[in-house]
Each structure stands twice: as C-alpha cells, then as structure tokens.
Design a protein around this motif. Structure first.
Motif, PDB file in Angstrom:
ATOM      1  N   SER A 121       6.198  -2.583   7.404  1.00 31.95           N
ATOM      2  CA  SER A 121       5.419  -2.532   8.649  1.00 31.95           C
ATOM      3  C   SER A 121       5.456  -3.847   9.435  1.00 31.95           C
ATOM      4  N   ALA A 122       5.735  -4.934   8.733  1.00 29.60           N
ATOM      5  CA  ALA A 122       5.798  -6.217   9.440  1.00 29.60           C
ATOM      6  C   ALA A 122       7.052  -6.329  10.296  1.00 29.60           C
ATOM      7  N   TYR A 123       7.991  -5.433  10.046  1.00 29.25           N
ATOM      8  CA  TYR A 123       9.256  -5.472  10.787  1.00 29.25           C
ATOM      9  C   TYR A 123       9.208  -4.455  11.926  1.00 29.25           C
ATOM     10  N   GLU A 124      10.080  -4.655  12.894  1.00 34.69           N
ATOM     11  CA  GLU A 124      10.186  -3.745  14.024  1.00 34.69           C
ATOM     12  C   GLU A 124      11.600  -3.150  14.044  1.00 34.69           C
ATOM     13  N   ILE A 125      11.711  -1.889  14.456  1.00 26.46           N
ATOM     14  CA  ILE A 125      13.037  -1.307  14.649  1.00 26.46           C
ATOM     15  C   ILE A 125      13.786  -2.176  15.664  1.00 26.46           C
ATOM     16  N   MET A 126      14.954  -2.632  15.267  1.00 23.99           N
ATOM     17  CA  MET A 126      15.658  -3.618  16.072  1.00 23.99           C
ATOM     18  C   MET A 126      16.006  -3.102  17.466  1.00 23.99           C
ATOM     19  N   PRO A 178      17.569 -14.846  15.908  1.00 26.41           N
ATOM     20  CA  PRO A 178      18.508 -15.946  15.618  1.00 26.41           C
ATOM     21  C   PRO A 178      19.237 -15.807  14.283  1.00 26.41           C
ATOM     22  N   ASN A 179      18.675 -15.056  13.331  1.00 27.31           N
ATOM     23  CA  ASN A 179      19.344 -14.944  12.019  1.00 27.31           C
ATOM     24  C   ASN A 179      20.149 -13.662  11.846  1.00 27.31           C
ATOM     25  N   PHE A 180      20.058 -12.786  12.844  1.00 25.72           N
ATOM     26  CA  PHE A 180      20.600 -11.454  12.646  1.00 25.72           C
ATOM     27  C   PHE A 180      22.112 -11.428  12.355  1.00 25.72           C
ATOM     28  N   MET A 219      15.728  -2.936  10.668  1.00 27.44           N
ATOM     29  CA  MET A 219      14.414  -3.457  11.022  1.00 27.44           C
ATOM     30  C   MET A 219      14.515  -4.977  10.986  1.00 27.44           C
ATOM     31  N   ALA A 220      13.886  -5.610  11.959  1.00 33.21           N
ATOM     32  CA  ALA A 220      14.077  -7.050  12.084  1.00 33.21           C
ATOM     33  C   ALA A 220      12.799  -7.742  12.538  1.00 33.21           C
ATOM     34  N   THR A 221      12.712  -9.007  12.165  1.00 33.12           N
ATOM     35  CA  THR A 221      11.763  -9.927  12.773  1.00 33.12           C
ATOM     36  C   THR A 221      12.610 -11.125  13.221  1.00 33.12           C
ATOM     37  N   GLU A 222      11.992 -12.132  13.768  1.00 32.92           N
ATOM     38  CA  GLU A 222      12.779 -13.316  14.116  1.00 32.92           C
ATOM     39  C   GLU A 222      13.430 -13.913  12.869  1.00 32.92           C
TER      40      GLU A 222
END
Lengths: 405, 405
Positions: free
Chosen positions: B114-119, B130-132, B236-239
C-alpha cells in the motif's frame, strides 16, 4: 500396466501371445534378440505357421557407450512410441506401424521391416535409391510443418511441447554435437592423422561462435516435433520404399536440425566415397547422385512445405505476404548450419559413422575426414549467404575441388 | 488442500487466521476487497491492533473484458505464485513477498504494498523515479539471465519450461498483441480520428511481416522465464523503491519481450505527455527524463547481464569469444521489435492505457496516438540496424520531430 523388467526371448513370446489380434490363436512363435544390446533389446518374433513377424523394442535402463554404462531414462520408449504413432498419422507408410506400446515395460511392438536395409549400409555399397529424396523430403515437410505452430492450435502445440520434453536425450546431443567436438574433450575420438585439423577446430573462434548460436537454437526453439536423430542409420530403405525408425530423441526443436541431419549423412557418404570407390568414374557418378539427392530432398521438402503452408496453415500470420518466403529462407540457412555441425561431430566427436570408419587405410580415411571437416565448416560459416538449393551442391563440390588442388 | 470457492471478505479473514505465524494470536482482522473484479479478487486484510496488513489475491475462473465473460484457467494463480517466489529468490526485494499459496483455491497471500503507487499513475502525473531505471534493469537482467540455459542445467531449465507452460494466457498475448491490431478485428478499438492510420497499418505488409516474425519468436523461443506482462501497471513504485507485481502471464519466451514491454510503456507515456503538459518546458523535460530512463534501463540491463554472464554462466559456449556481444546485440534488436508491438497494440488493439486514455480531447489524443504508431513502426522496422542504446532515444525523438514538422 506392468512393472519394468528386462524381457527374455521366451517372455517376449509370452507377452506377444497376450496382445489381442496380433497373431492367430494357433501361432507357433519363435523369438530372437537381434539388437546390439547397447541401448535396447530388439526381439524379432515370428509365427512359423503364418510367417507373420513383428518387432519388440524394449528400452534398457542404461546406455553402454565406449565400455561405460550410463543410466538412461526409460521414458524414451514412451517418446519413441508416441512419436512413431504421430509420424505415422502425419505421413502414413513412412514409419513402422505401432501395434502396441507399454509405458511401464518401456516396450514398443511394431511392424517388422526385415525386407528393408539400413540405408547407411546401402550407401556404403553405392546403392541407388530413386525414391528416397522424394520420400524423405515429404516426410520432413509433413512431420515438421504439421507439428508446428503454423498448423496447430497453440494449446495443442504447447501440450505437445510438454509431452515431448526429452531432457536426457537432448543432453546427449547438446554435448556430443554442439560442445565436445569444439574443445579437447575426453569423449572425442579421431584419426591421429587429422590431429592438426582437430586442433585447428578447437581454436576456430568463427566456427565456435556460429556453433554456439546453433546450439542456442537447439536449446531454445520449439519450432516443430523433430525426429531428433535422423541419420542414415535411422532410415531403412529399399529401391522402392523408405521407413524412418528410432525417434527416441524426438522433442520440439528447430526444424533445420532434422533436415540438416539427413544432408550431413549424405555429405559423410560423399566424402567416404573418396576412400571406397577404386573406379574414378563410378565414384564421381555416385557422388553426383548424392549431390542430386541432397538437392532433391530440399526441393521436395520446400515444395511440399509450401503446399502445406497454403492449404493447412491455421496460424493467421501465415497469410501475410512474404512470410513463407522469409520462413523458408531462414529454414534453409538453419538446415545448412545444423548439417555442418552434424558432419563435424562424426569426424572428431564420440560417435563415428560406418561410411568413413570402413575405410581401412588411415591415410585414405584422413583424406575423407579432412574433406568432411572443410565442408562442415563452410556449411556453418556460409549458411547465411546461401539462398537457393543449387548453392548447397556448389558449396560441397567447390570445397572438394579447393581441397584437391 | 481445499476445493475452489470464491472467498468472501469474511472467509478471507478466517483463512488468514489459520495461516501459521502470519498474524499474532490476538489479531483483530478486517478485510476489504480492493480489486476491480475483472480477473481476480484482491483482499486487503489488516490487524487493527498491530496494523500489520497483507494481501490476498484470488484468481476468478473467468475474465470480464469489454462486458463479456471468458472462462480463464485458475492455473494462472499457481504460475503467478511460483513466478513471484522465483523472482524473489533471483532478485530479492523487487517483488512482493509470498507468505503462502494454495493451488486449489487459486490464492496467493503476499506482502501489502500500500505504500507504493502503480507506476503508470505516477508517470501520468509526471513524477520522477530516480532509482527506477537501475532497479528494473537489474530485475530484468537477473530474472532473465538466471532462468535461461546460460545459467541453468538443461534438465532444470526444461523442467521449468514445462512447469511454466501457460497456454491460455499466452493466447491472449498472441491474439491481442501480435494478431488483432494488424487487421480489422472485432476486438480492436481506437479513436475514430486515427482510422486512416489504423487502416494503413492493416495494409502495411512490411510491418506485418516483421510482426509475424516477432510472433513466431513469442510462440517458439524458450529463452527465459518472462514476467510476460511487464507494463507500468504491473510495476509499483515510490521515489525509493520498485516492486514488480502480477506475473500471471509468466512463461518461457524471448527475453526481449519483457524488456520491450517496459520500454513501450515509457514510449506510451512519452507520447501522452504531448496531450497532458500545458507547459512546454515541463513537457520537454519530462519527455527527456523518459528517454533517459529508457537509455538507463538498457544500460543497466546490459551491464548487469554481462556481469552475470561472466560470473554465473554454466553453459560452456558462454566462454566463446564474441558470443556475449552477439547475444546482447540480438537481444537489443528483439527488445526494440517487441517494444514496437507493445506500443502499437495499446493504440489500435483491445486494451488501452490510462496515459493516453486520460487525454480528454479526442483531437489532442489523436496526435499522441499517431506519434505512438509512428514510433512503434520505426522500432519494428529499424530494429536490425540498431546496435547501440543511444540509437533508441534518437529513433524516438527523430520520429517525434519528423511528425511535428
């Protein structure tokens, strides 16, 4: 369902008697083991009254090669039976008929082909097989096209890929055809008079790179259900007829591997004729016949493959303009590459062929072997510049001429 | 082992309570179905005391697409669970952790992200990750290389090919990616303002031939275990972090298909920015960021793949000089071809992407769509002349410039 045990001649008779509708009730059966016992038992079972005969082929749980005994999966008998049945449906009359098979006993009961001769022996004796090119070209086109994604629903094709998964027998090919001949492997054996050529091969980075790519294709391409070991010792022939036997290496792989195997074995006979025929004219006519046969195989194959493509393709992309031409062009190039690999492995690898081994004088044999290596190398390196069947025969005879001057 | 039944929210709680060591004994569990119900139930289950939460994903025995209901194999849940577990072993931290799976119930119990968002949502909002590029490049290199014949004993690899046989989900890709967009198929849907471009595609024999060859690769090449549906909605990604989810399309196929899928979805966002950003400078910087990301993905992938090749290859031919270079070159070309197919199918095929669909004005959207088709076409047709990563970004921006003048 039975539990596996190796059959004796007498047990084979008892087993045969219990197969419904195989022999008449009053049959007087005799049994004779006629195999070489390295991989399988082969029993010839005959009714002395009706003279009807059949073959029992039972896989043994090991392979005896160069004195060693390796455990080997009995599942190859299932694969062989199922491949024979399928090939018989796709190309009737070109494989022995299967009367019965027993997975647990690793046993296939099939048509007796005693009227036929192993084709390799006939080729060594310079026999002519006027129907062979047409027969094998048709067999290849039908069995390969009709088991591919071009002709099958993808569910059915993927089911067959799984069912014909054949890791142990594929590994034999992966090692003995594509890997061992290209370095100083313990399994290799070769005429000491060609050590220089063998060592040159082990350092030939251009060939090794192309062989790596061809091996990659063997490992990763599920293009069609292959016979998997289609040399002239797996073909029985008369002047009239052709039967393909022993598909225990069957698996889903690149089509060119099967076509290339047939061509390689004709190339091996071609080079062997250098050491066999004392009469130059006889030799040259037979070599010309072998080149014509190679051309005829491809020509028949391509014509039949294109007809099947036009009439039987279910894959929608088959209708796209230019696709069949592109496909056939790539297939010819694969074929030549695999033909090159299958030629070379018989000269410096573990398993050799009688065509060449039967040349008694090592110096005379070395001449044929060097020619085989040179043709194999050309087939591998030049395959991508070849776009027509005439180029194959030219490549072989040009290499021959170049090596003779 | 259970018998399949669709879970209710309450049954999911009961099931969760019976998985050992998942929640504390005194847990107070709540359950909420958060899926879209088209293919799967997704339950978010939380302990109100510890706040610990997990995800239940249960496959439904049908797929609801465009109002219709198609039966669809539950085996995809097994494939998804096993792919997630394997990917987690090969590239720890880049997929949700699997706590439990139940083949009969078609259920996977896994880490809550849940802390992540669909990219895809983040990309539409022009977020920077930046890390993707480093993360996904590494994920692709590790999961693809380490499941290939390069890194596995051939017995193990062939076992996995059979275990990840996925005919029904592959068929969806075969039809929707490679076949339907290239003729006037009933499943297609597209903006009426690009009908001319769609019809041009249906008559574009050059593209159709190349797509046929790419489809052939998808059908016949068991190069590595693919994710099989690696668009930005499956990431799913965060910064900071990246998680790849939903590998229910996993099967053994050509590596370039996965890498191409990621690139295609960045291309789709690139063209969509034309219709989203009102500020030209903001749009251009974001598009430049997307091109840098594409370059960065390939650069990371290639470096990591070459390191794995040097350190982890077990296939003997991996040591042959020039083979890795040849392999990587062909892989880049496959990647571009599949990227082209995956771009085009999102414009004229059945399933579209939010990046573009969220452009409200059809005329503005048509501009992005035409650009996507043009880039897709170039990727497919020019892939064999591209040999370095810089060429990809050039191809995209050149096509962009050509279409804008």
């Amino acid at each position: 369902m039975s539990t596996y045990r190796m059959l004796t001649e007498q047990e084979a008779v008892e087993y045969a008697r219990n197969i419904p509708d195989l022999f008449p009730a009053n049959a007087k059966l005799t049994s004779r083991e006629i195999g070489d016992g390295n991989l399988n038992f082969v029993f010839h079972i005959q009714d002395e009254i009706s003279n009807k005969s059949i073959i029992f082929k039972q896989a043994l749980p090991y392979a005896r090669v160069v004195g060693e005994s390796w455990p080997l999966t009995l599942d190859r008998a299932r694969i062989e039976s199922e491949a024979l049945i399928l090939q018989g449906e796709l190309c009737p009359g070109f494989v022995p008929q299967v009367y019965h098979y027993d997975i647990e006993m690793a046993l296939t009961v099939m048509e007796d082909l005693s009227a036929y001769e192993i084709m390799r022996k006939g080729l060594v004796a310079r026999k002519y097989y006027p129907n062979f090119a047409k027969h094998i070209g048709t067999f290849l086109a039908r069995t390969l096209f009709l088991t591919s994604d071009l002709a099958l629903h993808p569910y059915e094709k993927k089911k067959r890929v799984a069912s014909f998964s054949n890791p142990e027998l594929c590994k034999i090919t992966e090692d003995l055809v594509f890997t061992d001949p290209y370095y100083d492997a313990a399994t290799n054996s070769f005429n000491p008079l060609i050590r220089e050529q063998a060592e040159a091969l082990w350092h030939d980075d251009a060939v090794k790179l192309e062989v790596a790519k061809l091996k990659e294709g063997f490992l990763t391409r599920t293009q069609a259900l292959l016979h998997g070991d289609l040399h002239t010792g797996s073909i029985m022939a008369t002047e009239e007829g052709t039967k393909v036997i022993d598909p225990e290496f069957a698996y889903y792989g690149p089509m060119g591997f099967d076509i290339g195997a047939v061509i390689a074995n004709l190339v091996l006979n071609y080079v062997a004729q250098e050491g066999h025929a004392s009469d130059v004219q006889e030799r040259e006519s037979y070599q010309a016949y072998l080149l014509d046969t190679i051309t005829g195989i491809w020509t028949t194959f391509e014509a039949e493959f294109r007809t099947l493509w036009a009439e039987k393709a279910v894959e929608p992309s088959a209708a796209i303009p230019g696709y069949v031409d592109d496909y056939v062009r790539r297939l010819l190039q694969d074929t030549l590459g695999y033909a090159g690999c299958k030629t070379i492995r018989r000269i410096v690898g573990l398993a050799h062929v009688w065509d060449i081994e039967s040349i008694e004088d090592p110096a005379v044999r070395a001449h044929s072997e060097k020619l085989a290596l040179a043709i194999g190398r050309e087939l591998i390196l030049k395959r991508e510049s070849i776009s027509s069947v005439e180029d194959i025969a030219d490549l072989i005879s040009d290499t021959h001429i170049a090596l003779s001057v």
